[in-house]
Design a protein around this motif. Structure first.
Motif, PDB file in Angstrom:
ATOM      1  N   PHE A   1       1.194   4.904   0.798  1.00 64.85           N
ATOM      2  CA  PHE A   1       0.477   5.887   1.597  1.00 64.85           C
ATOM      3  C   PHE A   1       0.472   7.277   0.974  1.00 64.85           C
ATOM      4  O   PHE A   1      -0.254   8.145   1.429  1.00 64.85           O
ATOM      5  CB  PHE A   1       1.055   5.951   3.023  1.00 64.85           C
ATOM      6  CG  PHE A   1       0.604   4.808   3.878  1.00 64.85           C
ATOM      7  CD1 PHE A   1      -0.635   4.814   4.490  1.00 64.85           C
ATOM      8  CD2 PHE A   1       1.417   3.706   4.063  1.00 64.85           C
ATOM      9  CE1 PHE A   1      -1.062   3.761   5.276  1.00 64.85           C
ATOM     10  CE2 PHE A   1       1.004   2.637   4.854  1.00 64.85           C
ATOM     11  CZ  PHE A   1      -0.239   2.667   5.463  1.00 64.85           C
TER      12      PHE A   1
ATOM     13  N   ASN B   1      -2.425   6.745  -1.630  1.00 72.14           N
ATOM     14  CA  ASN B   1      -3.373   5.807  -1.015  1.00 72.14           C
ATOM     15  C   ASN B   1      -3.922   4.779  -1.999  1.00 72.14           C
ATOM     16  O   ASN B   1      -5.129   4.685  -2.225  1.00 72.14           O
ATOM     17  CB  ASN B   1      -4.532   6.545  -0.334  1.00 72.14           C
ATOM     18  CG  ASN B   1      -4.079   7.349   0.845  1.00 72.14           C
ATOM     19  OD1 ASN B   1      -3.183   6.950   1.578  1.00 72.14           O
ATOM     20  ND2 ASN B   1      -4.683   8.502   1.034  1.00 72.14           N
ATOM     21  N   ASP B   2      -3.013   3.978  -2.564  1.00 73.63           N
ATOM     22  CA  ASP B   2      -3.460   2.905  -3.447  1.00 73.63           C
ATOM     23  C   ASP B   2      -2.568   1.672  -3.293  1.00 73.63           C
ATOM     24  O   ASP B   2      -1.476   1.739  -2.742  1.00 73.63           O
ATOM     25  CB  ASP B   2      -3.535   3.363  -4.903  1.00 73.63           C
ATOM     26  CG  ASP B   2      -2.203   3.819  -5.485  1.00 73.63           C
ATOM     27  OD1 ASP B   2      -1.216   3.928  -4.743  1.00 73.63           O
ATOM     28  OD2 ASP B   2      -2.151   4.080  -6.695  1.00 73.63           O
ATOM     29  N   TRP B   3      -3.095   0.542  -3.758  1.00 67.79           N
ATOM     30  CA  TRP B   3      -2.401  -0.741  -3.673  1.00 67.79           C
ATOM     31  C   TRP B   3      -1.654  -1.029  -4.956  1.00 67.79           C
ATOM     32  O   TRP B   3      -2.051  -0.615  -6.031  1.00 67.79           O
ATOM     33  CB  TRP B   3      -3.402  -1.870  -3.429  1.00 67.79           C
ATOM     34  CG  TRP B   3      -3.906  -1.930  -2.025  1.00 67.79           C
ATOM     35  CD1 TRP B   3      -5.049  -1.366  -1.548  1.00 67.79           C
ATOM     36  CD2 TRP B   3      -3.283  -2.582  -0.924  1.00 67.79           C
ATOM     37  NE1 TRP B   3      -5.173  -1.633  -0.214  1.00 67.79           N
ATOM     38  CE2 TRP B   3      -4.102  -2.379   0.201  1.00 67.79           C
ATOM     39  CE3 TRP B   3      -2.113  -3.319  -0.770  1.00 67.79           C
ATOM     40  CZ2 TRP B   3      -3.796  -2.890   1.448  1.00 67.79           C
ATOM     41  CZ3 TRP B   3      -1.804  -3.829   0.482  1.00 67.79           C
ATOM     42  CH2 TRP B   3      -2.639  -3.614   1.575  1.00 67.79           C
TER      43      TRP B   3
ATOM     44  N   PHE C   1       0.856  -1.183   0.000  1.00 69.97           N
ATOM     45  CA  PHE C   1       0.000   0.000   0.000  1.00 69.97           C
ATOM     46  C   PHE C   1       0.891   1.232   0.000  1.00 69.97           C
ATOM     47  O   PHE C   1       1.765   1.377   0.857  1.00 69.97           O
ATOM     48  CB  PHE C   1      -0.903   0.010   1.232  1.00 69.97           C
ATOM     49  CG  PHE C   1      -1.920   1.101   1.219  1.00 69.97           C
ATOM     50  CD1 PHE C   1      -3.063   0.981   0.444  1.00 69.97           C
ATOM     51  CD2 PHE C   1      -1.740   2.253   1.959  1.00 69.97           C
ATOM     52  CE1 PHE C   1      -4.006   1.994   0.416  1.00 69.97           C
ATOM     53  CE2 PHE C   1      -2.673   3.266   1.939  1.00 69.97           C
ATOM     54  CZ  PHE C   1      -3.809   3.136   1.173  1.00 69.97           C
TER      55      PHE C   1
END
Length: 103
Positions: A84, A87-89, A82
């Motif tokens: 930060f 804010n994505d995988w 992830f």
């Protein structure tokens, strides 16, 4: 037993048994880590036949990411991670993750 009690008991049984199947495990919050390589490619997905796909961006040393060892998948050295920042995988090389719990 009266009819009213039978209906109430039956309704309670339906409610109890109906909700048993809907329980789900709580999601695992990513453990804080940082990128320890000078740069690390961050991909959108991992295909078991061809490897990482969909380059999203390059992460740099010290970028704050998350990965929970033992809970988030690692495929052939590519770890679900992830980012930060936005804010994505995505997926990054496992050896580029370090500093777990450092922030």
């Amino acid at each position: 037993m009266t009819s009213r009690k039978k209906v109430a008991l039956a309704a309670t049984g339906i409610f109890v048994f109906g909700t048993v199947g809907t329980a789900q495990a709580a999601p695992t919050v990513p453990e804080h880590a940082v990128i320890v390589c000078d740069s690390a490619s961050f991909y959108a997905n991992y295909d078991s036949a061809s490897g990482p796909v969909g380059l999203k961006r390059i992460l740099l040393r010290g970028d704050k990411v998350g990965h929970t060892r033992g809970a988030h998948p690692v495929y052939n050295g590519w770890a679900a991670t992830f980012d930060f920042g936005p804010n994505d995988w995505g997926f990054v090389r496992q050896e580029c993750l370090g500093g777990f719990g450092s922030w």
